[in-house]
Design a protein around this motif. Structure first.
Motif, PDB file in Angstrom:
ATOM      1  N   TYR A 125       0.343   3.265  -3.590  1.00  0.00           N
ATOM      2  CA  TYR A 125      -0.451   4.033  -3.531  1.00  0.00           C
ATOM      3  C   TYR A 125      -0.241   5.779  -3.821  1.00  0.00           C
ATOM      4  CZ  TYR A 125      -5.572   5.971  -2.085  1.00  0.00           C
ATOM      5  OH  TYR A 125      -6.757   6.242  -2.395  1.00  0.00           O
ATOM      6  N   GLU A 144      -8.756  -7.093  -5.404  1.00  0.00           N
ATOM      7  CA  GLU A 144      -8.299  -8.450  -6.453  1.00  0.00           C
ATOM      8  C   GLU A 144      -7.541  -8.587  -6.063  1.00  0.00           C
ATOM      9  OE1 GLU A 144     -10.332  -9.859  -8.423  1.00  0.00           O
ATOM     10  OE2 GLU A 144     -12.665  -8.952  -7.041  1.00  0.00           O
ATOM     11  N   SER A 182      -2.612   6.372   2.331  1.00  0.00           N
ATOM     12  CA  SER A 182      -3.015   4.734   1.612  1.00  0.00           C
ATOM     13  C   SER A 182      -2.290   3.396   2.227  1.00  0.00           C
ATOM     14  CB  SER A 182      -0.711   5.291   1.451  1.00  0.00           C
ATOM     15  OG  SER A 182      -0.379   5.865   0.110  1.00  0.00           O
ATOM     16  N   VAL A 183      -1.884   3.474   3.758  1.00  0.00           N
ATOM     17  CA  VAL A 183      -2.141   2.541   4.308  1.00  0.00           C
ATOM     18  C   VAL A 183      -3.719   2.120   5.087  1.00  0.00           C
ATOM     19  CG1 VAL A 183      -1.954   1.632   7.324  1.00  0.00           C
ATOM     20  CG2 VAL A 183      -0.065   2.367   6.222  1.00  0.00           C
ATOM     21  N   PHE A 213      -4.499  -8.575  -4.503  1.00  0.00           N
ATOM     22  CA  PHE A 213      -4.139  -9.046  -2.778  1.00  0.00           C
ATOM     23  C   PHE A 213      -4.664 -10.436  -2.589  1.00  0.00           C
ATOM     24  CE2 PHE A 213      -3.336  -4.414  -0.819  1.00  0.00           C
ATOM     25  CZ  PHE A 213      -1.575  -4.637  -1.557  1.00  0.00           C
ATOM     26  N   ILE A 231      -8.751  -0.908  -2.483  1.00  0.00           N
ATOM     27  CA  ILE A 231      -8.624  -0.109  -4.370  1.00  0.00           C
ATOM     28  C   ILE A 231      -7.745  -1.796  -4.706  1.00  0.00           C
ATOM     29  CG2 ILE A 231      -7.782   0.877  -5.812  1.00  0.00           C
ATOM     30  CD1 ILE A 231      -9.305   2.882  -3.858  1.00  0.00           C
ATOM     31  N   ASN A 232      -7.090  -2.064  -4.236  1.00  0.00           N
ATOM     32  CA  ASN A 232      -5.889  -3.294  -4.666  1.00  0.00           C
ATOM     33  C   ASN A 232      -6.758  -4.626  -4.176  1.00  0.00           C
ATOM     34  OD1 ASN A 232      -4.766  -3.861  -7.156  1.00  0.00           O
ATOM     35  ND2 ASN A 232      -3.197  -4.678  -5.069  1.00  0.00           N
ATOM     36  N   MET A 236      -9.529  -8.018   6.445  1.00  0.00           N
ATOM     37  CA  MET A 236     -10.299  -6.172   7.480  1.00  0.00           C
ATOM     38  C   MET A 236     -10.577  -6.653   8.576  1.00  0.00           C
ATOM     39  SD  MET A 236      -8.441  -4.618   4.519  1.00  0.00           S
ATOM     40  CE  MET A 236      -7.243  -5.417   4.734  1.00  0.00           C
ATOM     41  N   SER A 265       1.198  -1.282   0.280  1.00  0.00           N
ATOM     42  CA  SER A 265       0.216  -0.007   0.112  1.00  0.00           C
ATOM     43  C   SER A 265       0.578   1.315   0.284  1.00  0.00           C
ATOM     44  CB  SER A 265      -0.619   0.117   0.859  1.00  0.00           C
ATOM     45  OG  SER A 265      -1.493  -0.793   1.395  1.00  0.00           O
ATOM     46  N   SER A 308      -6.412   3.177   2.318  1.00  0.00           N
ATOM     47  CA  SER A 308      -7.156   3.132   0.977  1.00  0.00           C
ATOM     48  C   SER A 308      -6.648   2.162   0.654  1.00  0.00           C
ATOM     49  CB  SER A 308      -7.424   4.002   0.605  1.00  0.00           C
ATOM     50  OG  SER A 308      -7.477   5.159   1.132  1.00  0.00           O
ATOM     51  N   TYR A 309      -5.612   1.332   0.592  1.00  0.00           N
ATOM     52  CA  TYR A 309      -5.058   0.593  -0.880  1.00  0.00           C
ATOM     53  C   TYR A 309      -5.515  -0.904  -0.690  1.00  0.00           C
ATOM     54  CZ  TYR A 309      -2.156  -0.728  -5.015  1.00  0.00           C
ATOM     55  OH  TYR A 309      -1.781  -1.548  -6.176  1.00  0.00           O
ATOM     56  N   PRO A 310      -5.522  -0.928   0.712  1.00  0.00           N
ATOM     57  CA  PRO A 310      -6.190  -2.368   0.815  1.00  0.00           C
ATOM     58  C   PRO A 310      -7.649  -3.112   0.014  1.00  0.00           C
ATOM     59  CG  PRO A 310      -4.957  -2.236   2.734  1.00  0.00           C
ATOM     60  CD  PRO A 310      -5.620  -0.967   1.518  1.00  0.00           C
TER      61      PRO A 310
END
Lengths: 201, 201
Positions: free
Chosen positions: A158, B164, B154-155, B166, B161-162, B181, A154, B157-159
DNA sequence: TTGCGGTTTGACCAAATGGTCAAACCAAAT
DNA sequence: ATTTGGTTTGACCATTTGGTCAAACCGCAA
């Protein structure tokens, strides 16, 4: 004939730019042809269909990306050095803007991954395996390595994905943001290392 | 008439799902009409054009998102508690899947932001302002607050967003990832706090 | 010059798609 | 029963777009 291969390259380059910026649905075959300096008919002569061309572009992007996430193999670097290496590699890849393309298209059609990552599932994720080992021997926090994987990725990815909004939120123009990113890899690595290193009292 | 308002709601709901999953370019007016259980002509009766309808949906998404990033105002929480609060709020928003939609559309057409965030630029980013102050008074690392802003977001939001990728990288199915999560907000907050707290020898 | 294989293209097609419109519908007011 | 005003829709339109095809083009060998 070398000439044809030359056209092919021009097509692939034009297609890459179009697909990466506009996405599959926003991309027009005519525009690719224009940018490659050929007719639409020629375009179809080289790549039979839009899907066919897209697949090539997408797989090329994956070929660049996948090796990055899977190399935590053995070499004589310390785990801190490996983290630094990883952030550096990942961030320089990410800055090309290829990552948002991948995410966007994977979300449009998750199946496109199935063939590629076809049941690698047997083997454990190399990063997770590596950090499980490190956690046993070294003096670092015991956190589920899955979380470590997510967090490290991330922090690396990101900033490029969300570039447009970060720029505005931080009141920076494109150039200033680029400059900020120049120093980012080191910060990100330090950050990750600090967070999981056990405090020595 | 209440009935019409009812149809309007059905349209907006159908449109939201379509735009969020398929994006502007992948969305078809006919499909929205179908999902709302009305004719395409009716759809145009309520929302004159695709752009018009899209704008409503996009602005609704922004209205949900923007307040999240701008509230670092004064209350009597410690900075650690504020970080915890933020990660919790942000992660629960992000899990709805609205964030990828925003990023995708902003990248398609960066101008859609200009009107909304029209020169808030005079004022400093609240997060950055807050952490500049904290860094002066408290015992935490001196890191450019811009980086802190980027890393924390980033820490969070990205989990989502990404998601699929991950999932596949970590060899988890959708349900397992969801479960992972569930515990993530706390981990992410701790992680951030640990990373910038000065080690006390 | 002629013929041949690979390349290029303008013209064309069918399907998809955003959008329009006159006519029908319908509940409430007169 | 008739009118009225908002609502709904089938039919239709113009444009876009992926894709096709026969004809032209172009070195090059016979």
């Amino acid at each position: 004939m070398q000439l044809s291969s030359e056209t092919e390259k021009k097509i692939l380059e034009a297609a890459r730019v179009e697909f990466e910026t506009k996405g599959y649905n926003g991309t027009r075959m005519q525009k690719i042809a224009d940018k490659a300096g050929i007719s639409k008919a020629s375009l179809h002569y080289y790549f039979r269909s839009k899907d066919n061309l897209f697949e090539k572009i997408f797989n090329d992007a994956l070929d660049e990306y996948l090796p990055l996430v899977s190399t935590w193999a053995d070499n004589d670097l310390s785990w801190e050095e490996k983290v630094e290496q990883f952030t550096k590699d990942m961030i320089s890849f990410i800055r090309h803007g290829r990552m948002l393309f991948i995410i966007r298209e994977v979300n449009r059609n998750p199946q496109i991954l199935e063939e590629r990552i076809k049941r690698k599932a047997k083997s454990q994720n190399p990063f997770v395996a590596y950090f499980e080992a490190v956690q046993k021997s070294k003096n670092i926090r015991k956190v589920d390595p899955n979380y470590l994987y997510i967090i490290l990725n991330s922090v690396c990815s990101y900033p490029a994905i969300n570039k447009e909004m970060f720029q505005r939120a931080l009141r920076l123009n494109a150039k200033q943001y680029e400059e900020l990113m120049d120093g980012y890899a080191k910060i990100a690595a330090d950050f990750f290392i600090q967070a999981i290193k056990k405090t020595i009292k």
